[in-house]
Scaffold this motif. Structure first.
Motif, PDB file in Angstrom:
ATOM      1  N   ALA A  69     -20.257 -33.649 -34.824  1.00 24.61           N
ATOM      2  CA  ALA A  69     -20.922 -33.655 -36.127  1.00 24.61           C
ATOM      3  C   ALA A  69     -22.037 -32.618 -36.186  1.00 24.61           C
ATOM      4  N   SER A  70     -22.648 -32.337 -35.047  1.00 24.91           N
ATOM      5  CA  SER A  70     -23.790 -31.420 -35.032  1.00 24.91           C
ATOM      6  C   SER A  70     -23.415 -30.012 -35.479  1.00 24.91           C
ATOM      7  N   ILE A  71     -22.149 -29.611 -35.308  1.00 22.44           N
ATOM      8  CA  ILE A  71     -21.761 -28.268 -35.728  1.00 22.44           C
ATOM      9  C   ILE A  71     -21.702 -28.163 -37.251  1.00 22.44           C
ATOM     10  N   MET A  72     -21.675 -29.328 -37.918  1.00 23.33           N
ATOM     11  CA  MET A  72     -21.626 -29.342 -39.381  1.00 23.33           C
ATOM     12  C   MET A  72     -23.019 -29.287 -39.991  1.00 23.33           C
ATOM     13  N   LEU A  73     -24.051 -29.438 -39.151  1.00 19.76           N
ATOM     14  CA  LEU A  73     -25.416 -29.580 -39.647  1.00 19.76           C
ATOM     15  C   LEU A  73     -26.244 -28.335 -39.375  1.00 19.76           C
ATOM     16  N   PRO A  74     -27.274 -28.070 -40.195  1.00 20.72           N
ATOM     17  CA  PRO A  74     -28.127 -26.886 -40.023  1.00 20.72           C
ATOM     18  C   PRO A  74     -28.752 -26.819 -38.638  1.00 20.72           C
ATOM     19  N   GLU A  75     -28.725 -25.625 -38.038  1.00 22.55           N
ATOM     20  CA  GLU A  75     -29.251 -25.459 -36.682  1.00 22.55           C
ATOM     21  C   GLU A  75     -30.763 -25.574 -36.614  1.00 22.55           C
ATOM     22  N   ASN A  76     -31.447 -25.385 -37.729  1.00 25.41           N
ATOM     23  CA  ASN A  76     -32.906 -25.391 -37.706  1.00 25.41           C
ATOM     24  C   ASN A  76     -33.509 -26.770 -37.946  1.00 25.41           C
ATOM     25  N   SER A  77     -32.675 -27.804 -37.932  1.00 23.16           N
ATOM     26  CA  SER A  77     -33.189 -29.161 -38.143  1.00 23.16           C
ATOM     27  C   SER A  77     -33.039 -29.966 -36.872  1.00 23.16           C
ATOM     28  N   GLU A  78     -34.167 -30.212 -36.177  1.00 22.94           N
ATOM     29  CA  GLU A  78     -34.125 -30.923 -34.906  1.00 22.94           C
ATOM     30  C   GLU A  78     -33.585 -32.342 -35.042  1.00 22.94           C
ATOM     31  N   THR A  79     -33.824 -32.974 -36.177  1.00 22.15           N
ATOM     32  CA  THR A  79     -33.353 -34.348 -36.352  1.00 22.15           C
ATOM     33  C   THR A  79     -31.835 -34.413 -36.453  1.00 22.15           C
ATOM     34  N   MET A  80     -31.182 -33.237 -36.573  1.00 24.39           N
ATOM     35  CA  MET A  80     -29.735 -33.225 -36.715  1.00 24.39           C
ATOM     36  C   MET A  80     -29.031 -32.849 -35.424  1.00 24.39           C
ATOM     37  N   LEU A  81     -29.786 -32.556 -34.354  1.00 26.05           N
ATOM     38  CA  LEU A  81     -29.170 -32.207 -33.093  1.00 26.05           C
ATOM     39  C   LEU A  81     -28.666 -33.465 -32.398  1.00 26.05           C
ATOM     40  N   PRO A  82     -27.586 -33.319 -31.533  1.00 26.04           N
ATOM     41  CA  PRO A  82     -26.994 -34.495 -30.896  1.00 26.04           C
ATOM     42  C   PRO A  82     -27.985 -35.375 -30.160  1.00 26.04           C
ATOM     43  N   GLU A  83     -28.933 -34.741 -29.405  1.00 16.87           N
ATOM     44  CA  GLU A  83     -29.851 -35.545 -28.619  1.00 16.87           C
ATOM     45  C   GLU A  83     -30.854 -36.310 -29.485  1.00 16.87           C
ATOM     46  N   ASN A  84     -31.007 -35.906 -30.742  1.00 14.59           N
ATOM     47  CA  ASN A  84     -31.954 -36.592 -31.613  1.00 14.59           C
ATOM     48  C   ASN A  84     -31.267 -37.321 -32.762  1.00 14.59           C
ATOM     49  N   SER A  85     -29.916 -37.385 -32.698  1.00 12.80           N
ATOM     50  CA  SER A  85     -29.167 -37.902 -33.834  1.00 12.80           C
ATOM     51  C   SER A  85     -29.413 -39.378 -34.091  1.00 12.80           C
ATOM     52  N   GLU A  86     -29.945 -40.118 -33.085  1.00 10.20           N
ATOM     53  CA  GLU A  86     -30.227 -41.530 -33.305  1.00 10.20           C
ATOM     54  C   GLU A  86     -31.249 -41.728 -34.415  1.00 10.20           C
ATOM     55  N   THR A  87     -32.097 -40.739 -34.662  1.00  8.22           N
ATOM     56  CA  THR A  87     -33.124 -40.864 -35.690  1.00  8.22           C
ATOM     57  C   THR A  87     -32.550 -40.710 -37.099  1.00  8.22           C
ATOM     58  N   ASN A  88     -31.339 -40.201 -37.176  1.00  5.80           N
ATOM     59  CA  ASN A  88     -30.734 -39.996 -38.481  1.00  5.80           C
ATOM     60  C   ASN A  88     -29.231 -40.276 -38.418  1.00  5.80           C
ATOM     61  N   PRO A  89     -28.828 -41.527 -38.153  1.00  7.80           N
ATOM     62  CA  PRO A  89     -27.402 -41.849 -38.023  1.00  7.80           C
ATOM     63  C   PRO A  89     -26.627 -41.649 -39.309  1.00  7.80           C
ATOM     64  N   GLU A  90     -27.300 -41.818 -40.447  1.00  5.92           N
ATOM     65  CA  GLU A  90     -26.596 -41.628 -41.726  1.00  5.92           C
ATOM     66  C   GLU A  90     -26.121 -40.188 -41.869  1.00  5.92           C
ATOM     67  N   MET A  91     -26.943 -39.230 -41.394  1.00  8.31           N
ATOM     68  CA  MET A  91     -26.577 -37.828 -41.480  1.00  8.31           C
ATOM     69  C   MET A  91     -25.373 -37.524 -40.599  1.00  8.31           C
ATOM     70  N   ILE A  92     -25.357 -38.111 -39.411  1.00 11.49           N
ATOM     71  CA  ILE A  92     -24.237 -37.930 -38.496  1.00 11.49           C
ATOM     72  C   ILE A  92     -22.967 -38.511 -39.094  1.00 11.49           C
TER      73      ILE A  92
END
Length: 206
Positions: free
Chosen positions: A90-113
Motif C-alpha cells: 500500500a505504501s507505494i500508492m501513497l505520497p513519499e513525503n508523508s511519514e504517516t503513510m510509510l509502512p513502519e508508521n502505518s499503524e497511526t493511519n490504518p484507514e489510509m492503508i
C-alpha cells in the motif's frame, strides 16, 4: 492429479491472463510513475485440501481485498497477502513525503492503508478486465472492493462457497507483480463461478 481442462485450454487461458495482467502492471506503473512488472501467470488445478499445503496454510492470517465480477461472466478476484506485506504494498500508492503513510508508521493511519489497498485492487482488477473485454468482446463489470482480515482458509472457503464451487478440484489463477526489482508479496487470484470457464473457452474457440 488429472485435470478436467486440456493443455490447449489452459494455455489459452494463460495467454488471456498474461494480457490482462500486463495491462494491470502498466496501469499501476503509470499511476505511481515507477516500473511494475508481472510474472508469467500461474495456473494450477489441484485438490481443495492440497491448496493449503502448496499455496498457504489455512490458519495463516492475511489481508484480502475482494472484488466481484459480473456481467457476461461472473467470479471473484482476490488480492491476497500477509498484513505487513500488504502494508508495504500500500505504501507505494501513497505520497513519499508523508511519514504517516510509510509502512513502519502505518499503524497511526490504518484507514489510509486500507483505502490504498482497495484502490490498488480496483486498479489491478479493472485494468485486467478492460484488456479482457477488448480481447473477447464481452461486457464485464466489477463491484466496489471490500477489504477483510481473516485466516486464509476461512476467506477462500467463503469465496468458493459463495461462488457455488463445491467441487473437490479447484482452479487457481495467479499473477505476481514485481516493484523496483523486488517481488510484491501479494498475489491476484480469480475464482470463477461454475460454467464461466466453459463460456470463456467457447469464445476462445478451444
Amino acid at each position: 492429479m488429472p485435470s478436467e481442462f486440456s493443455t490447449v485450454q489452459l494455455d489459452a487461458l494463460k495467454e488471456v491472463i498474461n494480457i490482462g495482467g500486463g495491462n494491470a502492471a502498466t496501469s499501476l506503473s503509470q499511476l505511481i510513475n515507477k516500473p511494475v512488472h508481472m510474472t508469467v501467470p500461474t495456473i494450477e488445478v489441484m485438490a481443495y485440501e492440497d491448496m493449503f499445503e502448496q499455496v498457504m496454510s489455512e490458519d495463516t492470517m492475511i489481508d484480502a481485498v475482494l472484488t466481484k465480477m459480473f456481467g457476461q461472466a461472473e467470479g471473484v478476484f482476490l488480492l491476497v497477502g500477509l498484513e505487513e506485506d500488504m502494508k508495504h504494498l500500500a505504501s507505494i500508492m501513497l505520497p513519499e513525503n508523508s511519514e504517516t503513510m510509510l509502512p513502519e508508521n502505518s499503524e497511526t493511519n490504518p484507514e489510509m492503508i486500507d483505502s490504498a489497498l482497495k484502490e490498488l485492487a480496483n486498479i489491478l482488477v479493472n485494468s485486467f478486465l478492460n484488456a479482457v473485454t477488448k480481447l473477447l468482446d464481452i461486457n464485464l463489470l466489477t463491484s466496489i472492493p471490500l477489504l477483510t482480515r481473516d485466516m486464509f482458509g476461512a476467506i477462500v472457503s467463503s469465496v468458493y462457497m459463495e461462488s457455488g464451487q463445491y467441487d473437490d478440484t479447484i482452479l487457481i489463477l495467479k499473477n505476481e507483480f514485481y516493484y523496483m526489482g523486488e517481488r510484491m508479496e501479494a498475489a491476484l487470484y480469480f475464482v470463477p463461478t461454475p460454467g464461466v470457464l466453459d463460456k470463456l473457452f467457447s469464445v476462445l474457440g478451444v
